[in-house]
Design a protein around this motif. Structure first.
Motif, mmCIF file in Angstrom:
data_model
loop_
_atom_site.group_PDB
_atom_site.id
_atom_site.type_symbol
_atom_site.label_atom_id
_atom_site.label_comp_id
_atom_site.label_asym_id
_atom_site.label_seq_id
_atom_site.Cartn_x
_atom_site.Cartn_y
_atom_site.Cartn_z
ATOM 1 N N GLN A 29 -3.475 -33.987 -20.910
ATOM 2 C CA GLN A 29 -2.016 -33.944 -21.022
ATOM 3 C C GLN A 29 -1.394 -34.887 -20.002
ATOM 4 O O GLN A 29 -1.929 -35.090 -18.915
ATOM 5 C CB GLN A 29 -1.502 -32.519 -20.785
ATOM 6 N N ARG A 30 -0.248 -35.437 -20.341
ATOM 7 C CA ARG A 30 0.447 -36.355 -19.435
ATOM 8 C C ARG A 30 1.713 -35.758 -18.836
ATOM 9 O O ARG A 30 2.349 -36.368 -17.996
ATOM 10 C CB ARG A 30 0.788 -37.656 -20.177
ATOM 11 N N HIS A 31 2.096 -34.577 -19.282
ATOM 12 C CA HIS A 31 3.290 -33.924 -18.757
ATOM 13 C C HIS A 31 2.970 -33.312 -17.387
ATOM 14 O O HIS A 31 1.866 -32.823 -17.170
ATOM 15 C CB HIS A 31 3.745 -32.825 -19.719
ATOM 16 N N PRO A 32 3.908 -33.320 -16.438
ATOM 17 C CA PRO A 32 3.636 -32.702 -15.131
ATOM 18 C C PRO A 32 3.588 -31.173 -15.220
ATOM 19 O O PRO A 32 4.418 -30.559 -15.882
ATOM 20 C CB PRO A 32 4.817 -33.171 -14.271
ATOM 21 N N PHE A 33 2.614 -30.580 -14.568
ATOM 22 C CA PHE A 33 2.490 -29.118 -14.532
ATOM 23 C C PHE A 33 1.523 -28.731 -13.428
ATOM 24 O O PHE A 33 0.741 -29.555 -12.929
ATOM 25 C CB PHE A 33 1.995 -28.565 -15.874
ATOM 26 N N GLY A 34 1.582 -27.467 -13.047
ATOM 27 C CA GLY A 34 0.586 -26.885 -12.174
ATOM 28 C C GLY A 34 -0.325 -25.979 -12.987
ATOM 29 O O GLY A 34 -0.021 -25.628 -14.126
ATOM 30 N N VAL A 35 -1.458 -25.618 -12.402
ATOM 31 C CA VAL A 35 -2.412 -24.736 -13.069
ATOM 32 C C VAL A 35 -2.746 -23.576 -12.141
ATOM 33 O O VAL A 35 -3.048 -23.792 -10.954
ATOM 34 C CB VAL A 35 -3.715 -25.479 -13.449
ATOM 35 N N VAL A 36 -2.669 -22.370 -12.683
ATOM 36 C CA VAL A 36 -3.147 -21.180 -11.974
ATOM 37 C C VAL A 36 -4.214 -20.552 -12.853
ATOM 38 O O VAL A 36 -3.930 -20.126 -13.983
ATOM 39 C CB VAL A 36 -2.019 -20.175 -11.700
ATOM 40 N N LEU A 37 -5.437 -20.519 -12.353
ATOM 41 C CA LEU A 37 -6.593 -20.036 -13.116
ATOM 42 C C LEU A 37 -7.139 -18.783 -12.437
ATOM 43 O O LEU A 37 -7.486 -18.810 -11.259
ATOM 44 C CB LEU A 37 -7.657 -21.127 -13.176
ATOM 45 N N SER A 38 -7.191 -17.695 -13.188
ATOM 46 C CA SER A 38 -7.622 -16.410 -12.630
ATOM 47 C C SER A 38 -8.791 -15.864 -13.439
ATOM 48 O O SER A 38 -8.692 -15.685 -14.652
ATOM 49 C CB SER A 38 -6.455 -15.420 -12.651
ATOM 50 N N ASP A 39 -9.892 -15.575 -12.746
ATOM 51 C CA ASP A 39 -11.144 -15.194 -13.406
ATOM 52 C C ASP A 39 -11.475 -13.717 -13.169
ATOM 53 O O ASP A 39 -11.319 -13.197 -12.063
ATOM 54 C CB ASP A 39 -12.285 -16.056 -12.873
ATOM 55 N N GLY A 69 -9.002 -18.746 -8.581
ATOM 56 C CA GLY A 69 -9.516 -17.592 -7.863
ATOM 57 C C GLY A 69 -9.953 -16.487 -8.804
ATOM 58 O O GLY A 69 -9.758 -16.558 -10.019
ATOM 59 N N GLN A 70 -10.581 -15.474 -8.211
ATOM 60 C CA GLN A 70 -10.990 -14.296 -8.965
ATOM 61 C C GLN A 70 -9.988 -13.165 -8.738
ATOM 62 O O GLN A 70 -9.377 -13.066 -7.662
ATOM 63 C CB GLN A 70 -12.389 -13.846 -8.546
ATOM 64 N N HIS A 71 -9.843 -12.329 -9.753
ATOM 65 C CA HIS A 71 -8.926 -11.195 -9.668
ATOM 66 C C HIS A 71 -9.660 -9.946 -10.131
ATOM 67 O O HIS A 71 -9.811 -9.698 -11.322
ATOM 68 C CB HIS A 71 -7.685 -11.447 -10.530
ATOM 69 N N LEU A 72 -10.155 -9.194 -9.171
ATOM 70 C CA LEU A 72 -10.924 -7.994 -9.437
ATOM 71 C C LEU A 72 -10.436 -6.864 -8.534
ATOM 72 O O LEU A 72 -9.882 -7.115 -7.471
ATOM 73 C CB LEU A 72 -12.417 -8.263 -9.176
ATOM 74 N N PRO A 73 -10.619 -5.600 -8.938
ATOM 75 C CA PRO A 73 -11.274 -5.110 -10.156
ATOM 76 C C PRO A 73 -10.401 -5.326 -11.392
ATOM 77 O O PRO A 73 -9.206 -5.588 -11.287
ATOM 78 C CB PRO A 73 -11.472 -3.624 -9.872
#
Length: 271
Positions: A29-39, A69-73
């Protein structure tokens, strides 16, 4: 790094191959954005593979703010989405499932659409491309364009608006685009019941409708949390799907096999 106007929020669990594919779509993608990834994987995080790490590096190298990052439990799908939302301060948040590949330009179209339409959400319904030869005219029949700004509407089971759910079965979004996208149109907004897998929200509107704060009223095993949140936003500020979708479902097995508890049945659709 300055916080972007749009964050892409990706909840993931036990899908290392699919997640890498999803991230590859974002890297194009070429549009500006941030990413938050939660596992929430049971073992090794889905992002801890050579392919996923490479795509995360590519995103950072392109100037995107990336947080992982991880999100547990695990407390259920709605709680996971609520936690992701709490990690963003962007005006717009795109909830993207970890088994969806976006064709180049999709994020830009979604952002342009929600800013132009001034509604609470805009979605790109995921397409199952293995069904491209399966045309279902009766399921496409509820299609209706929005002309002008989408109006707030209460979508409930048993109403004509609810029948729109068939628009997003199989490869129906691809067939709709072939039928209804006119020459010269960059995107077309249409009326929805809800959208699965790829939904861009006006974050202040989503939060005003309660976000995913209803998670504490649900058992850990549930589904339909995204439907419930969308119904509340639609009733408050309106919303739309757009064509072309640009979102392709990877058609991987579900990671939520127990779908006996629907969020709407427990909490209700009223905000």
């Amino acid at each position: 790094m300055r916080a972007p106007e749009l964050d892409i929020l990706v909840p993931t669990c036990d899908r290392p191959v699919e997640l890498a594919t999803t991230l590859a779509g974002l890297a194009a993608q070429r549009h500006p954005f941030g990413v938050v990834l939660s596992d929430q994987s049971r073992g090794r995080p889905s992002y801890d593979t050579p392919a996923a790490r490479t795509m995360l590096r590519a995103l950072r190298a392109a100037g995107h703010r990336v947080r992982v990052g991880q999100h547990l439990p695990r407390r259920g799908l709605a709680e996971h989405r609520a936690a992701l939302l709490a990690h963003s301060r962007a005006r717009y948040v795109l909830f993207l499932d970890d088994d969806v590949w976006l064709e180049p330009g999709t994020v830009g179209r979604l952002h342009e659409a929600i800013a132009t339409l001034g509604c609470g959400l805009v979605g790109a319904a995921v397409q199952g491309l293995s069904y491209l030869d399966d045309v279902r005219p009766e399921e496409l029949a509820p299609f209706e364009r929005w002309t002008g700004r989408p109006e707030p509407e209460r979508v409930e089971p048993g109403t004509p608006a609810w029948d729109r759910w068939t628009l997003h079965n199989a490869a129906n979004p691809a067939h709709l685009a072939r039928r209804h996208l006119r020459p010269g149109e960059r995107w077309v907004p249409y009326k929805i019941a809800w959208v699965g897998g790829c939904v861009l929200y006006d974050r202040p509107v989503l939060e005003a409708c309660g976000g995913f704060g209803f998670w504490s009223d649900l058992p850990p095993s549930h589904c339909g949390e995204d439907v419930l949140a969308q119904l509340r936003v639609l009733a408050e500020a309106g919303g739309a799907g757009i064509l072309p979708s640009g979102a392709c479902h990877l058609e991987a097995p579900t990671t939520v096999p127990d779908r006996t508890v629907e969020a709407m049945d427990v909490v209700g659709s009223a905000s």
